[in-house]
Design a protein around this motif. Structure first.
Motif, PDB file in Angstrom:
ATOM      1  N   ASP A   1       0.820  -1.105  -0.085  1.00 41.40           N
ATOM      2  CA  ASP A   1      -0.055  -0.166   0.017  1.00 41.40           C
ATOM      3  C   ASP A   1       0.747   1.388  -0.084  1.00 41.40           C
ATOM      4  O   ASP A   1       0.740   2.223  -0.542  1.00 41.40           O
ATOM      5  CB  ASP A   1      -0.770   0.019   1.174  1.00 41.40           C
ATOM      6  CG  ASP A   1      -1.678  -1.218   1.194  1.00 41.40           C
ATOM      7  OD1 ASP A   1      -2.676  -1.292   0.555  1.00 41.40           O
ATOM      8  OD2 ASP A   1      -1.597  -1.973   2.016  1.00 41.40           O
ATOM      9  N   VAL A   2       2.095   1.152   0.608  1.00 39.17           N
ATOM     10  CA  VAL A   2       2.965   2.272   0.894  1.00 39.17           C
ATOM     11  C   VAL A   2       4.438   1.528   0.775  1.00 39.17           C
ATOM     12  O   VAL A   2       4.661   0.684   1.088  1.00 39.17           O
ATOM     13  CB  VAL A   2       2.798   2.852   2.163  1.00 39.17           C
ATOM     14  CG1 VAL A   2       4.128   4.174   2.203  1.00 39.17           C
ATOM     15  CG2 VAL A   2       1.568   3.659   2.299  1.00 39.17           C
TER      16      VAL A   2
ATOM     17  N   GLY B   1      -0.215   2.937  -3.353  1.00 33.38           N
ATOM     18  CA  GLY B   1      -1.182   4.230  -3.232  1.00 33.38           C
ATOM     19  C   GLY B   1      -0.244   5.677  -3.106  1.00 33.38           C
ATOM     20  O   GLY B   1      -0.440   6.479  -3.690  1.00 33.38           O
ATOM     21  N   ARG B   2       0.919   5.235  -2.190  1.00 37.59           N
ATOM     22  CA  ARG B   2       1.756   6.365  -1.653  1.00 37.59           C
ATOM     23  C   ARG B   2       3.168   5.746  -1.985  1.00 37.59           C
ATOM     24  O   ARG B   2       3.447   4.648  -1.556  1.00 37.59           O
ATOM     25  CB  ARG B   2       1.370   6.937  -0.374  1.00 37.59           C
ATOM     26  CG  ARG B   2      -0.007   7.556  -0.432  1.00 37.59           C
ATOM     27  CD  ARG B   2      -0.106   8.225   1.021  1.00 37.59           C
ATOM     28  NE  ARG B   2      -0.143   7.175   1.996  1.00 37.59           N
ATOM     29  CZ  ARG B   2      -1.173   6.486   2.264  1.00 37.59           C
ATOM     30  NH1 ARG B   2      -2.185   6.400   1.394  1.00 37.59           N
ATOM     31  NH2 ARG B   2      -1.354   5.556   3.109  1.00 37.59           N
TER      32      ARG B   2
ATOM     33  N   TYR C   1       2.858   8.914 -11.040  1.00 38.65           N
ATOM     34  CA  TYR C   1       2.715   9.461  -9.651  1.00 38.65           C
ATOM     35  C   TYR C   1       3.000  10.962  -9.802  1.00 38.65           C
ATOM     36  O   TYR C   1       3.859  11.603 -10.481  1.00 38.65           O
ATOM     37  CB  TYR C   1       3.891   8.725  -8.759  1.00 38.65           C
ATOM     38  CG  TYR C   1       3.316   7.573  -8.433  1.00 38.65           C
ATOM     39  CD1 TYR C   1       2.658   7.256  -7.020  1.00 38.65           C
ATOM     40  CD2 TYR C   1       3.634   6.168  -9.145  1.00 38.65           C
ATOM     41  CE1 TYR C   1       2.243   5.875  -6.996  1.00 38.65           C
ATOM     42  CE2 TYR C   1       3.220   4.981  -8.545  1.00 38.65           C
ATOM     43  CZ  TYR C   1       2.549   4.884  -7.666  1.00 38.65           C
ATOM     44  OH  TYR C   1       2.275   3.531  -7.201  1.00 38.65           O
TER      45      TYR C   1
ATOM     46  N   THR D   1       3.256  15.622  -4.375  1.00 36.17           N
ATOM     47  CA  THR D   1       2.331  16.217  -3.329  1.00 36.17           C
ATOM     48  C   THR D   1       2.809  16.721  -2.063  1.00 36.17           C
ATOM     49  O   THR D   1       2.245  17.571  -1.701  1.00 36.17           O
ATOM     50  CB  THR D   1       1.099  15.321  -2.931  1.00 36.17           C
ATOM     51  OG1 THR D   1       1.553  14.386  -2.274  1.00 36.17           O
ATOM     52  CG2 THR D   1       0.116  14.826  -4.125  1.00 36.17           C
TER      53      THR D   1
ATOM     54  N   LEU E   1       6.721  13.190  -0.841  1.00 35.01           N
ATOM     55  CA  LEU E   1       5.566  12.090  -0.859  1.00 35.01           C
ATOM     56  C   LEU E   1       5.040  12.050  -2.455  1.00 35.01           C
ATOM     57  O   LEU E   1       4.683  13.230  -3.101  1.00 35.01           O
ATOM     58  CB  LEU E   1       4.412  12.783   0.046  1.00 35.01           C
ATOM     59  CG  LEU E   1       3.240  11.976  -0.141  1.00 35.01           C
ATOM     60  CD1 LEU E   1       3.245  10.732   0.109  1.00 35.01           C
ATOM     61  CD2 LEU E   1       1.902  12.523   0.691  1.00 35.01           C
TER      62      LEU E   1
ATOM     63  N   GLU F   1       1.968  10.514  -4.833  1.00 33.05           N
ATOM     64  CA  GLU F   1       0.462   9.736  -4.865  1.00 33.05           C
ATOM     65  C   GLU F   1       0.345   9.324  -6.113  1.00 33.05           C
ATOM     66  O   GLU F   1       0.517  10.378  -7.103  1.00 33.05           O
ATOM     67  CB  GLU F   1      -0.282  10.723  -4.129  1.00 33.05           C
ATOM     68  CG  GLU F   1      -0.041  11.045  -2.644  1.00 33.05           C
ATOM     69  CD  GLU F   1      -1.134  11.810  -1.981  1.00 33.05           C
ATOM     70  OE1 GLU F   1      -2.056  11.175  -1.489  1.00 33.05           O
ATOM     71  OE2 GLU F   1      -0.991  12.977  -1.932  1.00 33.05           O
ATOM     72  N   LYS F   2      -0.594   8.363  -6.377  1.00 35.97           N
ATOM     73  CA  LYS F   2      -0.902   7.614  -7.636  1.00 35.97           C
ATOM     74  C   LYS F   2      -1.810   8.544  -8.392  1.00 35.97           C
ATOM     75  O   LYS F   2      -2.566   9.071  -7.717  1.00 35.97           O
ATOM     76  CB  LYS F   2      -1.458   6.443  -7.410  1.00 35.97           C
ATOM     77  CG  LYS F   2      -1.634   5.584  -8.689  1.00 35.97           C
ATOM     78  CD  LYS F   2      -2.508   4.557  -8.328  1.00 35.97           C
ATOM     79  CE  LYS F   2      -1.851   3.300  -7.556  1.00 35.97           C
ATOM     80  NZ  LYS F   2      -2.580   2.113  -7.561  1.00 35.97           N
ATOM     81  N   ARG F   3      -1.579   8.741  -9.655  1.00 36.10           N
ATOM     82  CA  ARG F   3      -2.286   9.541 -10.350  1.00 36.10           C
ATOM     83  C   ARG F   3      -3.842   8.995 -10.380  1.00 36.10           C
ATOM     84  O   ARG F   3      -3.812   7.911 -10.484  1.00 36.10           O
ATOM     85  CB  ARG F   3      -1.972  10.004 -11.743  1.00 36.10           C
ATOM     86  CG  ARG F   3      -0.442  11.020 -11.551  1.00 36.10           C
ATOM     87  CD  ARG F   3      -0.164  11.527 -12.935  1.00 36.10           C
ATOM     88  NE  ARG F   3       1.311  12.183 -12.733  1.00 36.10           N
ATOM     89  CZ  ARG F   3       1.130  13.442 -12.417  1.00 36.10           C
ATOM     90  NH1 ARG F   3       0.160  14.021 -12.531  1.00 36.10           N
ATOM     91  NH2 ARG F   3       2.426  13.995 -12.405  1.00 36.10           N
TER      92      ARG F   3
END
Length: 481
Positions: free
Chosen positions: A405-406, A430-431, A453, A456, A475, A477-479
């Motif tokens: 997930d990360v 996701g991140r 990505y 952010t 950081l 984050e997925k587009r």
């Protein structure tokens, strides 16, 4: 006949305009940029040009005509010689501004991607005695500055076997075989100065030979020192056994150091016969105490051995690692991959807020320390694997252990191998939290991930006051697409 080159000119009364990369400053001359060390913006100086290239030149200061208003008096007697702390003449607030600008410039110019507003840089808690590790080289012939040579009376210097020429200190910038003797370094607890100077005194008094890197001969080769916020102190001495009796002489030195400095809780040595000073592949011997020390962070303890990587600014490491923990935004349900995990510091630091953390690291001894760190702290939701990142982190590895997930990644200065970037993109977490000690290679890697990505958040962190080095946490984050 050899062709004589015209000497490069001395430029007089030039104004230092701005800070450049690698701790240098710059000014412009005849449509070229000239890079100079050991000055600050606003200085007016005379500069001897030392190198000419097509688009730039390099020079050294031969005279300071007028000091800048922002200049600060360096705290160290070795400033300008050892080259380790090139920004001691710059107030710390100005250092932070320059590092913030460095991160911005490299991410924008190299990355060429959309970026959010940067967070203000986090300054170091301490600006003196902040390091927990230093390494010193030993040499049978010390290096002299031009001023020291000019001030010397006639003498017989530089002869082989002359122990007055021997030195323990730092390598001169750009010279692998030149050591400048260091009397007092202010970057670490003062005990390390006392130990290093006593080793030098004792070795010379006993007639011990110091290492000659060109001839690869000489007994005393190098020192590595660590200390921790638990009050422990580690010393690793590198020897190079050449002659009969060398091992006994080495043992005598170690006994003297152990008796003289009971504060040392981990005294280790190695006979290094290799052509370089690295000891990661060598078997080490513990002379006294343990083969590790402990660092603490919040309520966690971390075991650090002589081969382990641990952030060298202990107090600031907590603030640095708090950033990826915040950026990861863990709820307790996530599978986290911690790449380049070292001794598992970040992995164990975030583990209690994750479902599981998997750490990967190249150095097997560091992975053993990472496992021990989980055990010591009663953390049961971590797994650690040793090996080359591009060989371990494969699509098959992810299929076996689960899609993260990360992903938290903290690579060395070279950044991430393209194969590692490809696998990260295929894993599609996701991140992604990217911790970097080199914003230039970080920018390159961010560009490779930009299609999938977006960045952010950006948080620069200063781990090394008085040097141009800076850490940066990003950081991603997925587009939506």
């Amino acid at each position: 006949m050899t062709r004589k080159h015209k000497p490069f000119p001395i430029l007089e009364n030039v104004l230092i305009e701005a800070i450049a990369a690698e701790g240098k400053c710059l000014f412009h001359y005849e449509d070229k940029v000239v890079f100079v060390s050991f000055c600050v913006p606003g200085d007016i100086v005379d500069v001897q040009i030392t190198k000419k290239k097509h688009s730039f030149m390099e020079g050294r200061i031969v005279r300071i005509v007028q000091y800048s208003k922002v200049r600060e008096t360096p705290m160290c007697v070795h400033f300008g010689i050892c080259g380790g702390c090139k920004w001691q003449n710059l107030p710390y607030e100005e250092q932070l501004k320059a590092k913030q600008q460095q991160v911005f410039d490299q991410l924008t110019r190299i990355g060429k991607i959309a970026l959010p507003e940067f967070n203000p840089i986090m300054g170091s808690v301490k600006t003196k005695e902040y390091r927990n590790k230093l390494e010193f080289g030993c040499a049978n012939k010390r290096w002299y500055t031009k001023e020291e040579i000019e001030a010397m009376p006639p003498r017989e210097a530089g002869k082989e076997g002359n122990l007055n020429e021997s030195a323990i200190g730092f390598h001169i910038t750009g010279a692998f075989d030149k050591i400048y003797p260091i009397e007092k370094c202010l970057l670490m607890d003062d005990l390390h100065n006392q130990i290093r100077n006593e080793i030098s005194r004792y070795a010379k008094a006993q007639g011990m030979s110091f290492y000659d890197i060109r001839a690869q001969h000489g007994l005393l080769r190098g020192l590595m020192m660590r200390n921790s916020n638990t009050g422990e102190f580690m010393l690793l001495v590198q020897f190079h056994y050449d002659e009969e009796g060398d091992e006994q002489r080495a043992q005598s030195l170690l006994r003297h150091v152990a008796d003289r400095f009971p504060q040392i809780t981990s005294l280790i040595y190695v006979d290094n016969q290799k052509g370089n000073d690295t000891f990661g592949d060598l078997e080490l011997t513990t002379f006294k105490g343990t083969d590790f020390i402990y660092e603490t962070m919040e309520d966690l303890k971390f075991k650090v051995g002589p081969k382990s990587f641990y952030q060298t600014n202990t107090e600031q490491a907590y603030h640095l690692y708090s950033v990826p923990r915040k950026f990861a935004a863990l709820t307790g349900e996530e599978l986290v991959y911690d790449l380049y995990t070292g001794t598992g510091t970040i992995a164990n630091f975030v583990a209690r807020r994750a479902r599981r953390v998997i750490g990967i690291e190249y150095v097997p001894e560091a992975i053993e320390d990472a496992k021990e760190n989980s055990k010591v702290n009663n953390i049961a939701n971590t797994l650690f694997y040793a090996g080359d990142m591009k060989n371990i982190l494969t699509d098959g590895f992810i299929a076996e252990h689960g899609r993260p997930d990360v992903i938290i990644t903290d690579p060395p200065r070279a950044g991430m191998h393209p194969d590692v970037v490809r696998v990260i993109l295929n894993a599609a977490p996701g991140r992604i939290v990217y911790v970097s000690c080199n914003p230039a290679t970080q920018a390159r890697d961010l560009q490779l991930m930009d299609t999938a990505y977006k960045v952010t958040a950006v948080q620069p962190v200063d781990m090394f006051p008085h040097t141009p080095h800076v850490e940066n946490v990003v950081l991603l984050e997925k587009r939506d697409n």
